[in-house]
Design an enzyme around this catalytic site. Structure first.
Site, PDB file in Angstrom:
ATOM      1  N   GLY A  91     -15.965   2.704  -2.801  1.00  0.00           N
ATOM      2  CA  GLY A  91     -16.486   4.062  -2.739  1.00  0.00           C
ATOM      3  C   GLY A  91     -17.746   4.288  -3.550  1.00  0.00           C
ATOM      4  N   GLY A  97     -17.999  -0.862  -1.848  1.00  0.00           N
ATOM      5  CA  GLY A  97     -17.862  -1.014  -3.301  1.00  0.00           C
ATOM      6  C   GLY A  97     -16.835  -0.083  -3.894  1.00  0.00           C
ATOM      7  CG  PHE A 108     -22.841   0.997  -2.621  1.00  0.00           C
ATOM      8  CD1 PHE A 108     -24.066   1.024  -3.255  1.00  0.00           C
ATOM      9  CD2 PHE A 108     -21.996  -0.081  -2.839  1.00  0.00           C
ATOM     10  CE1 PHE A 108     -24.463  -0.010  -4.088  1.00  0.00           C
ATOM     11  CE2 PHE A 108     -22.383  -1.127  -3.665  1.00  0.00           C
ATOM     12  CZ  PHE A 108     -23.621  -1.090  -4.305  1.00  0.00           C
ATOM     13  CB  ALA A 109     -19.264   6.754  -0.459  1.00  0.00           C
ATOM     14  N   GLY A 110     -21.159   7.267  -3.366  1.00  0.00           N
ATOM     15  CA  GLY A 110     -21.420   8.227  -4.434  1.00  0.00           C
ATOM     16  C   GLY A 110     -20.202   8.602  -5.240  1.00  0.00           C
ATOM     17  CE1 TYR A 144      -3.132  -2.921   0.266  1.00  0.00           C
ATOM     18  CE2 TYR A 144      -3.476  -2.435   2.587  1.00  0.00           C
ATOM     19  CZ  TYR A 144      -3.760  -3.192   1.465  1.00  0.00           C
ATOM     20  OH  TYR A 144      -4.674  -4.217   1.544  1.00  0.00           O
ATOM     21  N   PRO A 160     -16.116  -2.760   1.494  1.00  0.00           N
ATOM     22  CG  PRO A 160     -16.436  -2.124   3.723  1.00  0.00           C
ATOM     23  CD  PRO A 160     -15.352  -2.424   2.714  1.00  0.00           C
TER      24      PRO A 160
END
Length: 334
Positions: free
Chosen positions: A191, A189, A193-195, A63, A187
């Site tokens: 980001g 997706g 599902f955070a738009g 990372y 979880p």
């Protein structure tokens, strides 16, 4: 340091590891989906997560550039009580500057080496006290079962979210059979599902600019899924990201998702998902709003697909000939 607030805690697997109900994935602090944040900001996010009850932190040597994320997490841990932290990583004690790792994952499975050999070496590290528990990431059912016979596996880390549910058929039932915890990464997706890319633009040079589900016609088709979740989130008086995380949390008491973010505002939002209560009917309605057959595009990049759990079988263990004692020339494998 802010006073730590109570967050539900749970056993991850059956080997004794206890963690916060929600973990924190540290990868984004060092880039990939966004521009790396300044070190002091990254440390501040980790400390804020801890102050809100998050004690389970996930990192890896890959990372960030030049192992940046492990160095960052190590510096943050110097400012927190190490004995209250459950640290998960995939490589290095030295870069983290810690005496032990709580949960050591095999990050991707080397399909050229029998998993029994890999587990044998990790078992030695457990015996030496360098790691406490062993996990696997993106491992196939056969690999999980064989690894578990050498040394108990505490957790399996897999991508799992409303629009990535392919582990439900084989992986999750196997984990529950063997008493292994499940740690879903991405979880939200990645980001979605955070738009992200819908109501919030993608950061410059984000890997998501080439992700199969975020590009071209696939993305245009997937937008409808987001808007359905947005409608349900309003009904539950929460954000779409909170609803997505809460759905994952409600998949079982052995499930500990590790959403990541670079913003403290979003961190607080993610943590708020723990308080969201969903009924069985709610969960069914949310699942039905994201029919897997309607999700367009592969869950990950082509190169990573080739090292995902579906292709993670390893060769059988090597058998060493042993003499059975019946005669000097016998090469029977006993």
């Amino acid at each position: 340091m802010a006073e730590q607030v109570e967050m539900p805690r749970m056993k991850l697997g059956t080997q004794g590891l206890e963690v916060s109900k929600l973990g924190y994935g540290c990868m984004g602090l060092s880039g990939n989906y966004n521009i790396p944040v300044p070190e002091e900001e990254g440390i501040a996010v980790i400390k804020e997560a801890f102050s809100k009850g998050v004690t389970f932190f996930d990192t890896s040597d890959i990372y960030g550039t030049n192992h940046a994320n492990e160095y960052l997490v190590g510096k943050a841990l110097k400012q927190l009580p190490r004995e209250k932290i459950q640290l998960a990583t995939k490589v290095c004690l030295k870069r983290l500057d810690v005496d032990y790792i709580d949960l050591y994952y095999v990050h991707r499975i080397d399909t050229t080496v029998p998993i029994e050999e890999t587990m044998g070496e990790l078992k030695k590290l457990v015996d030496e006290g360098k790691i406490k528990y062993i996990g696997l990431s993106e491992a196939s059912p056969d690999t999980i079962r064989r690894a578990h016979t050498v040394h108990p596996i505490t957790a399996i880390q897999m991508e799992y979210s409303l629009w990535t549910r392919d582990i439900e058929e084989e992986i999750i039932p196997l984990c529950r059979e063997l008493g292994i915890g499940i740690v879903p990464y991405s979880p939200v997706g990645r980001g979605f599902f955070a738009g992200k890319a819908i109501v919030e633009s993608l950061p410059r040079n984000s890997l998501l600019e080439s992700h199969p589900r975020f590009t071209g016609q696939n993305f245009e088709q997937n937008k409808a899924i987001y808007f359905r979740i947005e409608v349900l989130a309003k009904r539950h008086e929460c954000s779409p990201a909170q609803l997505a995380i809460a759905w994952v949390l409600h998949q079982g008491d052995d499930v500990v998702p590790i959403p990541g973010t670079t913003k403290i505002k979003n961190l607080h939002d993610n943590i708020g998902s723990v308080k969201l209560k969903l009924t069985r009917d709610d969960l069914k309605e949310i699942s039905n709003a994201v029919p897997i057959s309607e999700v367009a595009g592969s869950r990950t990049f082509e190169a990573l697909s080739r090292v995902s759990w579906r292709f993670a079988n390893t060769p059988p263990p090597k058998m060493n000939p042993k003499k059975c004692g019946m005669c000097l020339s016998c090469t029977l494998i006993c």
